[in-house]
Structures are given as structure tokens and as C-alpha cells.
Scaffold this active site. Structure first.
Site, mmCIF file in Angstrom:
data_model
loop_
_atom_site.group_PDB
_atom_site.id
_atom_site.type_symbol
_atom_site.label_atom_id
_atom_site.label_comp_id
_atom_site.label_asym_id
_atom_site.label_seq_id
_atom_site.Cartn_x
_atom_site.Cartn_y
_atom_site.Cartn_z
ATOM 1 N N SER A 66 -2.644 -20.787 7.996
ATOM 2 C CA SER A 66 -3.091 -19.399 7.261
ATOM 3 C C SER A 66 -4.563 -19.406 6.862
ATOM 4 O O SER A 66 -5.236 -18.728 6.257
ATOM 5 C CB SER A 66 -2.219 -19.386 6.027
ATOM 6 O OG SER A 66 -2.221 -20.133 5.361
ATOM 7 N N THR A 71 -1.688 28.021 -4.057
ATOM 8 C CA THR A 71 -0.598 27.619 -3.807
ATOM 9 C C THR A 71 -0.080 28.009 -2.572
ATOM 10 O O THR A 71 -0.745 29.240 -2.075
ATOM 11 C CB THR A 71 0.665 28.053 -4.794
ATOM 12 O OG1 THR A 71 0.485 29.626 -4.513
ATOM 13 C CG2 THR A 71 0.293 27.913 -6.295
ATOM 14 N N HIS A 72 0.567 27.113 -1.621
ATOM 15 C CA HIS A 72 0.690 27.374 -0.291
ATOM 16 C C HIS A 72 -0.521 27.265 0.462
ATOM 17 O O HIS A 72 -0.400 27.848 1.521
ATOM 18 C CB HIS A 72 1.684 28.450 0.013
ATOM 19 C CG HIS A 72 2.787 28.530 -0.819
ATOM 20 N ND1 HIS A 72 4.062 28.067 -0.655
ATOM 21 C CD2 HIS A 72 3.051 28.921 -2.011
ATOM 22 C CE1 HIS A 72 4.781 28.348 -1.756
ATOM 23 N NE2 HIS A 72 4.330 28.887 -2.539
ATOM 24 N N SER A 112 -22.058 15.711 16.184
ATOM 25 C CA SER A 112 -21.273 15.633 17.245
ATOM 26 C C SER A 112 -22.124 15.176 18.496
ATOM 27 O O SER A 112 -23.443 15.738 18.511
ATOM 28 C CB SER A 112 -20.380 16.761 17.743
ATOM 29 O OG SER A 112 -20.152 16.749 19.012
ATOM 30 N N ASN A 120 -19.647 16.788 10.568
ATOM 31 C CA ASN A 120 -18.222 16.274 10.369
ATOM 32 C C ASN A 120 -18.189 15.485 9.352
ATOM 33 O O ASN A 120 -18.886 14.470 9.102
ATOM 34 C CB ASN A 120 -17.583 15.470 11.811
ATOM 35 C CG ASN A 120 -17.743 16.425 12.864
ATOM 36 O OD1 ASN A 120 -17.497 17.408 12.827
ATOM 37 N ND2 ASN A 120 -17.946 15.850 14.222
ATOM 38 N N GLU A 159 -12.659 12.207 6.042
ATOM 39 C CA GLU A 159 -11.313 12.115 6.926
ATOM 40 C C GLU A 159 -10.612 10.619 6.985
ATOM 41 O O GLU A 159 -9.379 10.373 7.272
ATOM 42 C CB GLU A 159 -11.595 12.282 8.441
ATOM 43 C CG GLU A 159 -12.213 13.692 8.631
ATOM 44 C CD GLU A 159 -12.846 14.233 9.982
ATOM 45 O OE1 GLU A 159 -11.784 14.323 10.820
ATOM 46 O OE2 GLU A 159 -14.052 13.803 10.183
ATOM 47 N N TYR A 216 11.260 -20.406 -2.229
ATOM 48 C CA TYR A 216 10.178 -20.248 -1.136
ATOM 49 C C TYR A 216 10.722 -20.162 0.085
ATOM 50 O O TYR A 216 11.416 -21.125 0.448
ATOM 51 C CB TYR A 216 9.006 -21.153 -1.502
ATOM 52 C CG TYR A 216 7.764 -21.065 -0.532
ATOM 53 C CD1 TYR A 216 6.944 -19.978 -0.864
ATOM 54 C CD2 TYR A 216 7.889 -21.792 0.690
ATOM 55 C CE1 TYR A 216 5.855 -20.033 0.131
ATOM 56 C CE2 TYR A 216 6.740 -21.529 1.644
ATOM 57 C CZ TYR A 216 5.894 -20.663 1.410
ATOM 58 O OH TYR A 216 4.718 -20.403 2.199
ATOM 59 N N GLN A 218 3.986 -16.768 3.293
ATOM 60 C CA GLN A 218 2.704 -16.638 3.492
ATOM 61 C C GLN A 218 2.275 -15.171 4.221
ATOM 62 O O GLN A 218 1.049 -14.988 4.236
ATOM 63 C CB GLN A 218 2.554 -17.704 4.666
ATOM 64 C CG GLN A 218 1.271 -17.963 5.031
ATOM 65 C CD GLN A 218 1.176 -19.200 5.989
ATOM 66 O OE1 GLN A 218 1.047 -20.431 5.252
ATOM 67 N NE2 GLN A 218 0.908 -19.365 7.095
ATOM 68 N N LYS A 267 0.052 -12.254 2.274
ATOM 69 C CA LYS A 267 -1.649 -12.067 2.081
ATOM 70 C C LYS A 267 -2.685 -11.044 2.745
ATOM 71 O O LYS A 267 -3.133 -10.481 2.311
ATOM 72 C CB LYS A 267 -2.182 -13.590 2.137
ATOM 73 C CG LYS A 267 -1.521 -14.636 0.834
ATOM 74 C CD LYS A 267 -2.041 -15.977 0.952
ATOM 75 C CE LYS A 267 -1.072 -16.735 0.201
ATOM 76 N NZ LYS A 267 0.237 -16.878 0.717
HETATM 77 N N1 ARG Z 1 0.126 -21.401 2.792
HETATM 78 C C1 ARG Z 1 1.435 -21.315 2.035
HETATM 79 C C2 ARG Z 1 1.574 -19.805 1.804
HETATM 80 O O1 ARG Z 1 0.856 -19.045 1.628
HETATM 81 C C3 ARG Z 1 1.448 -22.103 1.079
HETATM 82 C C4 ARG Z 1 2.762 -22.719 0.353
HETATM 83 C C5 ARG Z 1 3.426 -23.603 1.293
HETATM 84 N N2 ARG Z 1 4.419 -24.105 0.724
HETATM 85 C C6 ARG Z 1 5.123 -24.911 1.532
HETATM 86 N N3 ARG Z 1 6.327 -25.216 1.046
HETATM 87 N N4 ARG Z 1 5.190 -24.727 2.836
HETATM 88 O O2 ARG Z 1 2.767 -19.337 1.302
#
Ligand code: ARG
Length: 465
Positions: A24, A156-157, A278, A286, A291, A318, A323, A326
Site C-alpha cells: 500500500s 419552483t420546478h 470550443s 463553456n 460542470e 482487523y 487497507q 485509504k
Molecule cells: N497497511 C495496513 C493497512 O492500511 C496496515 C495494517 C496492517 N496490519 C496487519 N495486521 N497486516 O491496513
């Protein structure tokens, strides 16, 4: 290749595809500052509790400071083999300070580490967005103050309904954005508990001081349940929900800008800065920026949906699924920040075409409600009957092709004999808006006062952060 950090029981090397799906670092490197902040707080707490030596604490915090500078100066080599930001930093710490680096992870896990770092990141983002929302509110309130008496049609509308003022319109969005700030503020308040010390899921056998780390990181308190603290991402969901609602507000304003700047409406002029030409039609201007703000709400709502679906059905605590929280979050919050900045600039830039707006407000017998209200007030007519009488008068005006205020009294009296010349005191768009003095109404005096109140308040509250 096996991770030096967790590879103790592994003998076979890892498939390259595993790195590709597992790593990641390409995106979570954005958490570097928060990860380092939390690691320093953790190391200092371990030192203060006598869990690691003072010398080790000093070596670790010094090394982490050096890594922060390396990353900021773009001198840090991120490695996908080290999976994520947490292990990249820890491995580099080992290179820089040697043995003490191995003690940093005492009484912690990547699970509480990532939960803490991500909370800090989202909190920082919320604070930035709050400032950006305040800036957009200020731009709108300033337009409202300048155009408290600028008359435009209210719809309205998307049909002409009753005249309002442009200032009133701008302040409607100021209110929406105030609630958006409130929602982000609520999310921030619930977010502000510290997962650090929850370790992998069960807490730790070391005599840690969670109050100390929570306080050092600006949290209100440590999170009360270690399983919950490492397993939930509801703080992100709330933030993305607030972001989605805010993006929907921006999208509606963007749509108004698109409509208003069309040749058919011609209510506002956008400068060259926020329009494009354009390649084939030389006359075109535009409203691309508007937009795109309109469209980007989809992407932000998509991020919320993504994370809802990732979390749905995940067992505690967990799982690596998390992951996936993010990238959508980074993208959504970046996108919202960009939309807020673009919208602020567009609002500052746009100029209403006052005469066009006024004429459009007068079209379509938009003061018919004022006539009906006059009949109720002056002749004590039940509103339903007044509605009917007004409808017939509107029909007459339509046949003669004149606005209501230009219809002569005799014509009105042909519909209802008791109507007097006083009726003209409520007809016409200026009179109509001026009469809307009920609290929250569009009367220019009220709009002027509200715009002033907002400007004062916005200039007083300094953004959080
Ligand atoms: N890169 C992982 C995440 O964003 C970190 C946590 C990893 N934990 C684990 N037990 N593998 O979730």
C-alpha cells in the site's frame, strides 16, 4: 522477498504478485507525518514508563525526526517490498539508529498504529476543509451583501415562482455550508479518541500510559475498547458522509451556475478564467469548472459507498480489507478540497446581470401571490377564493400581454368589483420582495442584515487547526 520485519517464520520467497496486491506504500505514504507523530508519542511514553531506556527513546525520536526531514526533502526511498508506510519508516529507522529501532514496536501493532495515523490524517483533513468551507461561505456572504437588493426570479420546478434577491440565494448556500461544517465538526468530535495502545486487538501486557499518548496527539481520551479501536472505520464513514452531502450542495450550486450562465438565462457572467472555448464553435464559452464540480459529487459519494461496502460484514477485529479504506478517502477529500477552492474562486468571479435578472423576475406573473395576498388582507377573502380571482386576473393580463402591474384597475374590477387602486402598492417585483419581511424572508433589508451578520461571524471564527 520476505519482509525483514515479520519474516521470521517464512521460508519461501514471496510472489511478485503478492507484493503487487499487498503493498500500500504507493498511496499510504501520505500518512508519513501522522505515522511519525504517533511513533514519537509512543516512544516517549515507552521511555517515560521505563519500558525502554531513555537512550533508546532519544535514539528513536531523533531517528524519526531525521526520517521526517528525508521524506519532506524527497530524499526517502520508498520500497514496495516493505508493504506500507509503517514498515518503510521502521526499516529506515533501523538503518539510521540500529538496535534501538527494534524497540519502537514494543506494546503496539500495525493495527493500532494505522488506526491512529489514519485518524490523525482525517482529523487534519477535516480542519483544512473547515477552513475552505469558511472561505466559500465568506465569498457567498460578500456577494449577498453586495446584492441584497438585486432582484431575480425564484423558482419552483424551475418555473418562475416568486421574485427573490440574488443575495438571498447566496445566503441559502451559506446556510447549507454551515450545516456541512457542523457535520464535519461532529465527525471530528467523535473521531477524537486515540486507538494507540490497543495493540493488535487485545491491548498489551506492558505498563503503557494511554492517557499520555492520547494527550500528546491531541486526542480527547484513549478509545475505551481495544477491539473497537482497531476494527472500526466509522470515523471515515462519517467524514465521507459529510463530504458527500457537502459535495451535493456544491453540485447544486454548480448546476445553478451552468444554467444561469447559459445564453437562454444570461443571469451571470463568468470570466474567462472559469470557462473554456470550443474547438469548433467560436461563440462558445463553456462553464467547465462548474460542470466538473457538479460531476465530482459522484466520485465523492462513490468513495462513501466503497467504504460502506468494504466494512459491511467484516468480522472484528482487523482484516486486510481495511487497507482499502485509504485510496477512496484520499481521493474524496482531495476532490472536495479542489471543488471548494474552485467554487470559491467562481463565486468571487461571477457577476450578476442585474437588468436581465430583474426582467426575468417580472415575467410569468411572478407577483400573482402578492395580488392574492392583497385580496386576503384587504378584502378579507379566504385564500382559496383569492387564488381563484387572481387566476382570472392573470388570464386577463395574459390576453392583453401585460404584466400584472400594468393591467388597468377597470380590468381588475371586471373580475372583482371591490378591488381598489391600493392593489398596485403590492404589484411589481421591487414591492414584492420588499414585502417578504417574515423571518428568513427575501426582503432586501433582511438579506442585508443577514449578510452582515454572516460576514461578521465568519471573520470572527478563525478556522480550526
Ligand atoms: N497497511 C495496513 C493497512 O492500511 C496496515 C495494517 C496492517 N496490519 C496487519 N495486521 N497486516 O491496513
Amino acid at each position: 522477498m520476505n519482509s525483514k520485519i515479520w519474516g521470521g517464520r517464512f521460508s519461501q520467497s514471496r510472489d511478485a504478485l503478492m507484493d503487487a496486491i499487498n503493498a500500500s506504500i504507493d498511496f499510504d505514504k501520505r500518512l508519513y507525518a501522522q505515522d511519525i507523530r504517533a511513533s514519537i508519542a509512543h516512544a516517549e511514553m515507552l521511555g517515560a514508563q521505563g519500558i525502554i531506556s531513555k537512550d533508546d527513546t532519544t535514539a528513536i525520536t531523533g531517528g524519526l525526526d531525521a526520517i521526517l526531514r528525508e521524506i519532506e526533502d524527497e530524499r526517502f526511498a520508498f520500497s514496495p517490498a516493505l508493504e506500507d508506510i509503517h514498515m518503510n519508516i521502521e526499516a529506515r529507522l533501523g538503518e539510521l539508529v540500529g538496535a534501538p529501532a527494534g524497540r519502537l514496536h514494543t506494546a503496539r501493532s500495525r493495527n493500532d498504529q494505522v488506526a491512529t495515523g489514519f485518524r490523525l490524517y482525517v482529523r487534519d483533513e477535516i480542519d483544512g476543509l473547515d477552513g475552505a468551507l469558511g472561505a466559500l461561505q465568506h465569498a457567498l456572504a460578500a456577494k449577498a451583501a453586495a446584492h441584497a437588493g438585486t432582484i431575480m426570479p425564484g423558482f419552483t420546478h424551475l418555473q418562475n415562482a416568486q421574485p427573490v434577491t440574488f443575495g438571498h440565494y447566496c445566503l441559502a448556500y451559506v446556510e447549507m455550508l454551515a450545516r456541512d461544517r457542523g457535520r464535519f465538526g461532529d465527525a471530528r468530535q467523535r473521531l477524537n479518541e486515540c486507538p494507540l495502545g490497543s495493540a493488535a486487538l487485545a491491548g498489551t501486557s506492558f505498563p503503557i500510559d494511554r492517557d499520555r499518548t492520547a494527550k500528546a496527539l491531541g486526542f480527547d481520551r484513549p478509545a475505551a475498547n481495544s477491539l473497537d479501536a482497531v476494527a472500526d472505520r466509522d470515523f471515515v464513514l462519517e467524514t465521507l458522509a459529510a463530504a458527500s452531502i457537502c459535495a451535493v450542495h456544491l453540485s447544486r450550486l454548480a448546476e445553478e451556475i451552468v444554467i444561469w450562465s447559459s445564453a437562454q438565462f444570461d443571469f451571470i457572467a463568468l470570466s474567462d478564467a472559469f470557462t473554456t472555448g470550443s474547438s469548433i464553435m467560436p461563440q462558445k464559452r463553456n462553464p467547465d469548472a462548474a460542470e466538473l464540480v457538479r460531476a465530482k459529487a459522484a466520485r465523492i459519494a462513490g468513495a462513501l459507498t466503497t467504504l460502506l461496502v468494504v466494512l459491511k460484514g467484516l468480522p472484528l477485529a482487523y482484516s486486510k480489507d481495511m487497507q482499502e479504506d485509504k485510496e477512496p478517502t484520499f481521493d474524496a477529500l482531495d476532490t472536495l478540497a479542489l471543488c471548494l477552492a474552485a467554487m470559491t474562486a467562481m463565486v468571487e468571479d461571477m457577476e450578476p446581470n442585474e437588468e436581465v435578472m430583474r426582467q426575468s423576475a417580472a415575467a410569468g406573473f411572478s407577483t400573482a401571490t402578492d395580488l392574492a395576498d392583497w385580496l386576503v388582507r384587504t378584502l378579507d377573502m379566504p385564500f382559496r377564493e383569492a387564488h381563484h380571482v387572481t387566476g382570472r386576473i392573470v388570464q386577463l393580463a395574459e390576453q392583453k400581454n401585460v404584466p400584472l402591474e400594468d393591467l388597468d384597475l377597470a380590468a381588475m374590477q371586471s373580475v372583482h368589483a371591490e378591488i381598489t387602486g391600493d392593489v398596485f402598492s403590492v404589484l411589481g417585483v421591487e414591492k414584492s420582495v420588499a414585502s417578504r419581511t417574515s423571518a428568513g424572508g427575501t426582503a432586501p433589508d433582511l438579506v442585508r442584515a443577514e449578510a452582515k451578520r454572516w460576514l461578521k461571524q465568519l471573520e470572527q471564527d478563525r478556522p480550526r487547526g
